[in-house]
Design a protein around this motif. Structure first.
Motif, PDB file in Angstrom:
ATOM      1  N   GLU A  73     -10.898 -17.077  14.929  1.00  0.00           N
ATOM      2  CA  GLU A  73     -11.916 -16.276  14.254  1.00  0.00           C
ATOM      3  C   GLU A  73     -11.819 -14.821  14.694  1.00  0.00           C
ATOM      4  OE1 GLU A  73     -15.950 -17.158  15.376  1.00  0.00           O
ATOM      5  OE2 GLU A  73     -15.355 -17.847  17.371  1.00  0.00           O
ATOM      6  N   VAL A  74     -12.243 -13.937  13.800  1.00  0.00           N
ATOM      7  CA  VAL A  74     -12.364 -12.515  14.116  1.00  0.00           C
ATOM      8  C   VAL A  74     -13.827 -12.246  14.425  1.00  0.00           C
ATOM      9  CG1 VAL A  74     -12.059 -10.164  13.277  1.00  0.00           C
ATOM     10  CG2 VAL A  74     -10.421 -11.934  12.619  1.00  0.00           C
ATOM     11  N   LEU A  75     -14.108 -11.849  15.666  1.00  0.00           N
ATOM     12  CA  LEU A  75     -15.488 -11.713  16.125  1.00  0.00           C
ATOM     13  C   LEU A  75     -16.063 -10.329  15.860  1.00  0.00           C
ATOM     14  CD1 LEU A  75     -14.962 -13.539  19.532  1.00  0.00           C
ATOM     15  CD2 LEU A  75     -16.058 -14.474  17.495  1.00  0.00           C
ATOM     16  N   ASP A  76     -15.214  -9.302  15.911  1.00  0.00           N
ATOM     17  CA  ASP A  76     -15.726  -7.941  15.741  1.00  0.00           C
ATOM     18  C   ASP A  76     -14.560  -7.022  15.408  1.00  0.00           C
ATOM     19  OD1 ASP A  76     -17.533  -5.843  15.702  1.00  0.00           O
ATOM     20  OD2 ASP A  76     -17.305  -5.416  17.840  1.00  0.00           O
ATOM     21  N   THR A  77     -14.831  -5.974  14.638  1.00  0.00           N
ATOM     22  CA  THR A  77     -13.825  -4.953  14.352  1.00  0.00           C
ATOM     23  C   THR A  77     -14.458  -3.577  14.497  1.00  0.00           C
ATOM     24  OG1 THR A  77     -14.315  -4.926  11.976  1.00  0.00           O
ATOM     25  CG2 THR A  77     -12.582  -6.437  12.729  1.00  0.00           C
ATOM     26  N   ASP A  78     -13.618  -2.590  14.833  1.00  0.00           N
ATOM     27  CA  ASP A  78     -14.126  -1.234  15.003  1.00  0.00           C
ATOM     28  C   ASP A  78     -12.988  -0.252  14.771  1.00  0.00           C
ATOM     29  OD1 ASP A  78     -16.156   0.774  15.938  1.00  0.00           O
ATOM     30  OD2 ASP A  78     -14.621   1.088  17.476  1.00  0.00           O
ATOM     31  N   TYR A  79     -13.292   0.834  14.078  1.00  0.00           N
ATOM     32  CA  TYR A  79     -12.307   1.896  13.867  1.00  0.00           C
ATOM     33  C   TYR A  79     -12.856   3.191  14.428  1.00  0.00           C
ATOM     34  CZ  TYR A  79      -9.338   5.377  11.710  1.00  0.00           C
ATOM     35  OH  TYR A  79      -8.493   6.437  11.512  1.00  0.00           O
ATOM     36  N   ASP A  80     -12.073   3.832  15.297  1.00  0.00           N
ATOM     37  CA  ASP A  80     -12.454   5.099  15.912  1.00  0.00           C
ATOM     38  C   ASP A  80     -11.647   6.209  15.245  1.00  0.00           C
ATOM     39  OD1 ASP A  80     -12.841   7.339  17.465  1.00  0.00           O
ATOM     40  OD2 ASP A  80     -12.737   6.271  19.374  1.00  0.00           O
ATOM     41  N   PRO A  81     -12.271   7.002  14.344  1.00  0.00           N
ATOM     42  CA  PRO A  81     -11.508   8.046  13.639  1.00  0.00           C
ATOM     43  C   PRO A  81     -10.931   9.098  14.577  1.00  0.00           C
ATOM     44  CG  PRO A  81     -13.631   7.649  12.576  1.00  0.00           C
ATOM     45  CD  PRO A  81     -13.670   6.940  13.894  1.00  0.00           C
ATOM     46  N   GLY A  82     -11.679   9.446  15.645  1.00  0.00           N
ATOM     47  CA  GLY A  82     -11.183  10.464  16.560  1.00  0.00           C
ATOM     48  C   GLY A  82      -9.931  10.016  17.287  1.00  0.00           C
ATOM     49  N   ALA A  83      -9.940   8.770  17.754  1.00  0.00           N
ATOM     50  CA  ALA A  83      -8.781   8.229  18.463  1.00  0.00           C
ATOM     51  C   ALA A  83      -7.724   7.683  17.515  1.00  0.00           C
ATOM     52  CB  ALA A  83      -9.224   7.123  19.415  1.00  0.00           C
ATOM     53  N   GLN A  84      -8.056   7.590  16.211  1.00  0.00           N
ATOM     54  CA  GLN A  84      -7.161   6.986  15.219  1.00  0.00           C
ATOM     55  C   GLN A  84      -6.713   5.602  15.697  1.00  0.00           C
ATOM     56  OE1 GLN A  84      -4.128   9.565  13.576  1.00  0.00           O
ATOM     57  NE2 GLN A  84      -5.188  11.378  14.319  1.00  0.00           N
ATOM     58  N   ARG A  85      -7.693   4.819  16.135  1.00  0.00           N
ATOM     59  CA  ARG A  85      -7.405   3.506  16.708  1.00  0.00           C
ATOM     60  C   ARG A  85      -8.292   2.456  16.053  1.00  0.00           C
ATOM     61  NH1 ARG A  85      -7.821   4.796  21.625  1.00  0.00           N
ATOM     62  NH2 ARG A  85     -10.026   4.304  21.897  1.00  0.00           N
ATOM     63  N   PHE A  86      -7.675   1.348  15.669  1.00  0.00           N
ATOM     64  CA  PHE A  86      -8.396   0.209  15.107  1.00  0.00           C
ATOM     65  C   PHE A  86      -8.365  -0.917  16.136  1.00  0.00           C
ATOM     66  CE2 PHE A  86      -8.819  -3.728  12.739  1.00  0.00           C
ATOM     67  CZ  PHE A  86      -9.838  -3.438  11.846  1.00  0.00           C
ATOM     68  N   GLU A  87      -9.539  -1.484  16.430  1.00  0.00           N
ATOM     69  CA  GLU A  87      -9.614  -2.574  17.395  1.00  0.00           C
ATOM     70  C   GLU A  87     -10.391  -3.741  16.804  1.00  0.00           C
ATOM     71  OE1 GLU A  87     -11.141  -1.282  21.148  1.00  0.00           O
ATOM     72  OE2 GLU A  87      -9.205  -0.455  21.774  1.00  0.00           O
ATOM     73  N   ALA A  88     -10.005  -4.932  17.225  1.00  0.00           N
ATOM     74  CA  ALA A  88     -10.705  -6.146  16.812  1.00  0.00           C
ATOM     75  C   ALA A  88     -10.750  -7.099  17.996  1.00  0.00           C
ATOM     76  CB  ALA A  88     -10.003  -6.804  15.630  1.00  0.00           C
ATOM     77  N   VAL A  89     -11.844  -7.823  18.123  1.00  0.00           N
ATOM     78  CA  VAL A  89     -11.964  -8.879  19.125  1.00  0.00           C
ATOM     79  C   VAL A  89     -11.833 -10.208  18.395  1.00  0.00           C
ATOM     80  CG1 VAL A  89     -13.411  -9.950  20.875  1.00  0.00           C
ATOM     81  CG2 VAL A  89     -13.442  -7.466  20.582  1.00  0.00           C
ATOM     82  N   VAL A  90     -10.890 -11.035  18.847  1.00  0.00           N
ATOM     83  CA  VAL A  90     -10.647 -12.313  18.183  1.00  0.00           C
ATOM     84  C   VAL A  90     -10.834 -13.450  19.177  1.00  0.00           C
ATOM     85  CG1 VAL A  90      -9.041 -11.266  16.544  1.00  0.00           C
ATOM     86  CG2 VAL A  90      -8.158 -12.281  18.662  1.00  0.00           C
ATOM     87  N   GLY A  91     -11.158 -14.620  18.642  1.00  0.00           N
ATOM     88  CA  GLY A  91     -11.276 -15.820  19.453  1.00  0.00           C
ATOM     89  C   GLY A  91     -10.031 -16.676  19.325  1.00  0.00           C
ATOM     90  N   THR A  92      -9.643 -17.330  20.419  1.00  0.00           N
ATOM     91  CA  THR A  92      -8.454 -18.181  20.437  1.00  0.00           C
ATOM     92  C   THR A  92      -8.865 -19.642  20.594  1.00  0.00           C
ATOM     93  OG1 THR A  92      -8.216 -17.965  22.839  1.00  0.00           O
ATOM     94  CG2 THR A  92      -7.111 -16.313  21.466  1.00  0.00           C
ATOM     95  N   PRO A  93      -7.956 -20.585  20.333  1.00  0.00           N
ATOM     96  CA  PRO A  93      -8.326 -22.006  20.424  1.00  0.00           C
ATOM     97  C   PRO A  93      -8.824 -22.440  21.791  1.00  0.00           C
ATOM     98  CG  PRO A  93      -6.287 -21.757  19.191  1.00  0.00           C
ATOM     99  CD  PRO A  93      -6.610 -20.404  19.758  1.00  0.00           C
ATOM    100  N   ASP A  94      -8.420 -21.767  22.875  1.00  0.00           N
ATOM    101  CA  ASP A  94      -8.879 -22.162  24.208  1.00  0.00           C
ATOM    102  C   ASP A  94     -10.190 -21.491  24.596  1.00  0.00           C
ATOM    103  OD1 ASP A  94      -7.793 -19.654  24.410  1.00  0.00           O
ATOM    104  OD2 ASP A  94      -6.849 -19.981  26.361  1.00  0.00           O
ATOM    105  N   GLY A  95     -10.849 -20.832  23.640  1.00  0.00           N
ATOM    106  CA  GLY A  95     -12.156 -20.237  23.891  1.00  0.00           C
ATOM    107  C   GLY A  95     -12.128 -18.837  24.460  1.00  0.00           C
ATOM    108  N   ALA A  96     -10.952 -18.238  24.604  1.00  0.00           N
ATOM    109  CA  ALA A  96     -10.856 -16.888  25.163  1.00  0.00           C
ATOM    110  C   ALA A  96     -11.115 -15.842  24.082  1.00  0.00           C
ATOM    111  CB  ALA A  96      -9.479 -16.672  25.779  1.00  0.00           C
ATOM    112  N   ARG A  97     -11.422 -14.634  24.548  1.00  0.00           N
ATOM    113  CA  ARG A  97     -11.558 -13.486  23.654  1.00  0.00           C
ATOM    114  C   ARG A  97     -10.472 -12.477  23.990  1.00  0.00           C
ATOM    115  NH1 ARG A  97     -17.847 -12.022  22.328  1.00  0.00           N
ATOM    116  NH2 ARG A  97     -18.492 -14.118  21.691  1.00  0.00           N
TER     117      ARG A  97
END
Length: 626
Positions: free
Chosen positions: A450-474
Motif C-alpha cells: 500500500e501507498v500510505l502517504d505522498t508529498d511533493y516539495d517544489p523547492g527541493a524538486q523532490r517527490f516522496e512517498a511512504v509505502v507499506g511492505t508485506p512484513d509490516g515495515a514502512r
C-alpha cells in the motif's frame, strides 16, 4: 529407499539446474510417468512413448541417463524427479529451508557446506580443482555468505548449494571449466564463515591479500595530482597515472586499478572540456585511492587477484530498470540485471554518440532490442561475460545467443522479505571508500502492499512517498529531479497512484529508516522505467535548483570547497579559499557536525595533502551515513 536429495529439490532448484521452460514442460508430463525405486535408491522412470530415464544415487542430475539422447539435463530427468516427489510424503517448510538436512530416522539437522572435508572435495572434484582454489584463496579474495538460501557470492561467480548435504546439486553461473575450483573455494569460504560467525545470516569473509607489494608509489603519484591540480596537470602526470595503473593491474589489485582508471578518464574529459568531467568526482577518487592504501591490506579493499572477467554459462537475468544520462556528446545508460537465483545485480553499461537528430535514449538499440524493452525484460544469454566489479557485457555473437522476453512476475523471486534485516546489513557495512568496488551493490526489489502517504516539495524538486511492505515495515521512496530524466517525477507520481506492487531502486539508511531511490515501478499493467519516459505537457518540476536539507547542504558545500582545491591544486590555492573553508566549518558546527568542522579548520590552517585527505574522507563518510 528414500531419496532425500530428490525430495529436497524445489522448483527453483530445478530451474537453476535446467531452465524454467523445461521445468514447466516436465511438470505437465510428469503425471504420466511411472516410477520404480530399487533397494539401492536408483530411480527408474518410464514414459508412455517408451522413453526411460534413470537417476542413480549420489550423482546429482548430471549423473542421470535418458534414452531420449538429449544432452545435459533433459525434460525426462526433470519429470522423473517431479513424479518421484509425488510418491513421497510432502516435506514441511522447515525441512526444505536453508541448511536443513534429513538424517536417517527422519530427524532434520542444520547443515553447512563448510562441513564438507577436503577429502570429500578431492574425491568429487579432483586434486587439480583444490590446487587451483588454493591459489585463488592465497592470492586473497572477499566473498559474501548467505545461509538462506545456502550460497556464496564470489568475485567471479555465485555458487548455490541446492540440496543440503549433497554436492551433486550445485548451481554455479560460471562456465563448466571454472566450476570445480569455484565450488571448492565456496566450501572453504563457508568453512571460514562457520568459524567466525556461525549464527550470522549473511557474512563477509575476507581471506586477505597476502603478498601485496609496496603501494607507496601509487600514493605518491596521486599526491602529485592533488598538489598540482587537475587544471594544471599535463600529459606527464597523466602518463604517470597510466603507468601506475598498469603496474597495479599486473599485481591483480582490481579496485585501485579501477580508481586510477577513472582518474585518467576524468583528466581526459577535462582536457577535452567534456561534460563527463566532474571536480567533485575527482576529489572522491583521490580520497578513495588513499583510503584503500591506508587500511590493512584486504581483498575487500584492494580486490586482490580477482579475475578481470568471467564468462558465464547460459544464464537468465531479470531486468530491474535502467538509469539514463544525457550530455551534448553522448547518451549513456546503466541497465540493472539481477540473477534470480542469487539475487546478485549486474550492470550493463552502454554509451551512444549524440548527433543531430539522435533518437530518444529509450529507443537506442542494445542486445538486439531497444533500451526501453531491455530494461523491463528477462534476458537469457549464452554470451554473457561478468567482471569483478559486477558489470556484464554480451560477447561475440551476442545477438544470436541472447533472447529477450517480457519480465512478467520475475521480480517476485528477488523481493526483499525482511526490511529490518536489510537495515542491519546496511548499518554493518564498511564505508564505501574501502568496500569492494562493485556496481549496483544496493539495488533491491521492494514489494509494496500500500501507498500510505505522498508529498511533493517544489523547492527541493523532490517527490516522496511512504509505502507499506508485506512484513509490516514502512519505507520512504524518495526521488529528486534530474535534468537527465525530465519526466521521472511525473511518471513516479502516476505509477504510485495506479497502485504499485513493487519498486526497484538503490537503498540507504537515513535516520534509522530505509530510503529507496526508485528506478522502476511495477503495477498491474506492467513496468514503468522512470528515466526512459519522455516528458508530456504537464510536469511537477519547476525551473530552478533543488533546495537541500541543512545537513546535506553543509556537507555538499564542504565537499565542493575540497573539490575546488583538488581541481586548482594545493600549490595554487587563492587566498580567498581560507575564508570559505572557515565559513563552511562554522556551518558544520551549527548543524552538529563538529568533527567535520574540526578537520576543515585543520586543513584551512595547513593546506597539505594529509590534512586535505582527512577532511575529504571525514566529510565523504558523513555524507554517506547522513
Amino acid at each position: 529407499m528414500n531419496r532425500a536429495d530428490l525430495r529436497a529439490l524445489t522448483e527453483d532448484a530445478l530451474v537453476a539446474l535446467a531452465n524454467r521452460g523445461l521445468v514447466k514442460r516436465a511438470r505437465r508430463e510428469s503425471t504420466a510417468v511411472g516410477i520404480e525405486v530399487s533397494d539401492d535408491g536408483t530411480v527408474t522412470a518410464s514414459y508412455p512413448d517408451g522413453t526411460a530415464s534413470v537417476l542413480p544415487p549420489a550423482t546429482g542430475l548430471d549423473g542421470g541417463t535418458c534414452s531420449c539422447g538429449a544432452p545435459g539435463v533433459c525434460r525426462h530427468l526433470l519429470a522423473a524427479v517431479l513424479a518421484y516427489q509425488r510418491t513421497q510424503e510432502p516435506e514441511t517448510p522447515a525441512d526444505s529451508a536453508g541448511g536443513r538436512q534429513e538424517e536417517p530416522g527422519g530427524q532434520a539437522v542444520t547443515w553447512s557446506p563448510g562441513h564438507v572435508t577436503d577429502e570429500e572435495l578431492t574425491a568429487r572434484f579432483g586434486a587439480r580443482a583444490l590446487a587451483t582454489a588454493r591459489r585463488m584463496r592465497e592470492a586473497g579474495l572477499s566473498a559474501r555468505v548467505h545461509r538462506e538460501p545456502l550460497s556464496v557470492e564470489l568475485p567471479a561467480a555465485t555458487v548455490r548449494f541446492l540440496v543440503p548435504g549433497d554436492l551433486g546439486y550445485i548451481d554455479c553461473d560460471a562456465r563448466e571449466s571454472a566450476r570445480p575450483a569455484l565450488v571448492v573455494l565456496a566450501v572453504w569460504v563457508f568453512r571460514e564463515a562457520d568459524r567466525i560467525a556461525p549464527e550470522t545470516r549473511d557474512t563477509v569473509v575476507d581471506f586477505g591479500a597476502s603478498g601485496v607489494g609496496d603501494l607507496s608509489s601509487t600514493a605518491s603519484v596521486v599526491n602529485d595530482l592533488l598538489l598540482d591540480g587537475v587544471a594544471t596537470a599535463g600529459p606527464v602526470l597523466t602518463a604517470a597515472l597510466r603507468r601506475e595503473r598498469a603496474a597495479l593491474d599486473r599485481a591483480g589489485l582490481r579496485w585501485p586499478v579501477a580508481v586510477l582508471g577513472e582518474l585518467v578518464e576524468q583528466l581526459d574529459a577535462y582536457e577535452r572540456r567534456a561534460a563527463a568531467h566532474e571536480p567533485v568526482r575527482v576529489a572522491d577518487l583521490i580520497a578513495e585511492s588513499h583510503a584503500r592504501i591506508r587500511v590493512p591490506p584486504s581483498a575487500q579493499s584492494l580486490g586482490a587477484d580477482e579475475p578481470a572477467e568471467t564468462p558465464l554459462k547460459q544464464v537468465r537475468l531479470v531486468a530491474l530498470g535502467a538509469r539514463a544520462g544525457r550530455s551534448e556528446e553522448e547518451d549513456t545508460a546503466d541497465v540493472y540485471l539481477a540473477h534470480p537465483g542469487s539475487g546478485t545485480v549486474l550492470v550493463l553499461k552502454q554509451r551512444w554518440e549524440r548527433r543531430p537528430g539522435s533518437p530518444p535514449v529509450g529507443v537506442r538499440r542494445v542486445a538486439g532490442t531497444t533500451l526501453a524493452a531491455l530494461a523491463r525484460s528477462n534476458v537469457v544469454s549464452e554470451a554473457a561475460v561478468r567482471s569483478a566489479g559486477r558489470t556484464v557485457r554480451f560477447g561475440g555473437g551476442g545477438l544470436s545467443r541472447t533472447a529477450v522476453t517480457p519480465v512478467g512476475d520475475a521480480w517476485d523471486d528477488l523481493a526483499v522479505t525482511d526490511v529490518a534485516a536489510l537495515l542491519a546489513d546496511l548499518a554493518a557495512a564498511p564505508p564505501r571508500l574501502v568496500r569492494a568496488r562493485v556496481a549496483a551493490e544496493h539495488m533491491r526489489v521492494l514489494p509494496v502492499v500500500e501507498v500510505l502517504d505522498t508529498d511533493y516539495d517544489p523547492g527541493a524538486q523532490r517527490f516522496e512517498a511512504v509505502v507499506g511492505t508485506p512484513d509490516g515495515a514502512r519505507v520512504t521512496i524518495s526521488l529528486t529531479h534530474r535534468p537527465d530524466a525530465p519526466a521521472a517525477l511525473d511518471t513516479l507520481a502516476r505509477l504510485l497512484a495506479e497502485g504499485p506492487t513493487a519498486v526497484t531502486g538503490t537503498v540507504r539508511r537515513a535516520r534509522g529508516t530505509l530510503v529507496l531511490d526508485p528506478v522502476a515501478v511495477r503495477t498491474a499493467t506492467g513496468v514503468g522505467v522512470l528515466d526512459l519516459e519522455e516528458p508530456d505537457a504537464t510536469t511537477l518540476v519547476p525551473a530552478g535548483t533543488p533546495e537541500l536539507d541543512p545537513l546535506t547542504g553543509v556537507l555538499d558545500a564542504g565537499l565542493s570547497v575540497l573539490a575546488e582545491a583538488a581541481h586548482r591544486g594545493l600549490r595554487h590555492l587563492p587566498p580567498t579559499l581560507a575564508d570559505r573553508v572557515s565559513d563552511v566549518a562554522a556551518r558544520c558546527d551549527r548543524v552538529g557536525l563538529a568533527g567535520c568542522g574540526a578537520v576543515l579548520r585543520a586543513w584551512g590552517a595547513r593546506a597539505e595533502p594529509a590534512a586535505w585527505l582527512a577532511a575529504q574522507i571525514r566529510l565523504t563518510v558523513a555524507a554517506e551515513l547522513r
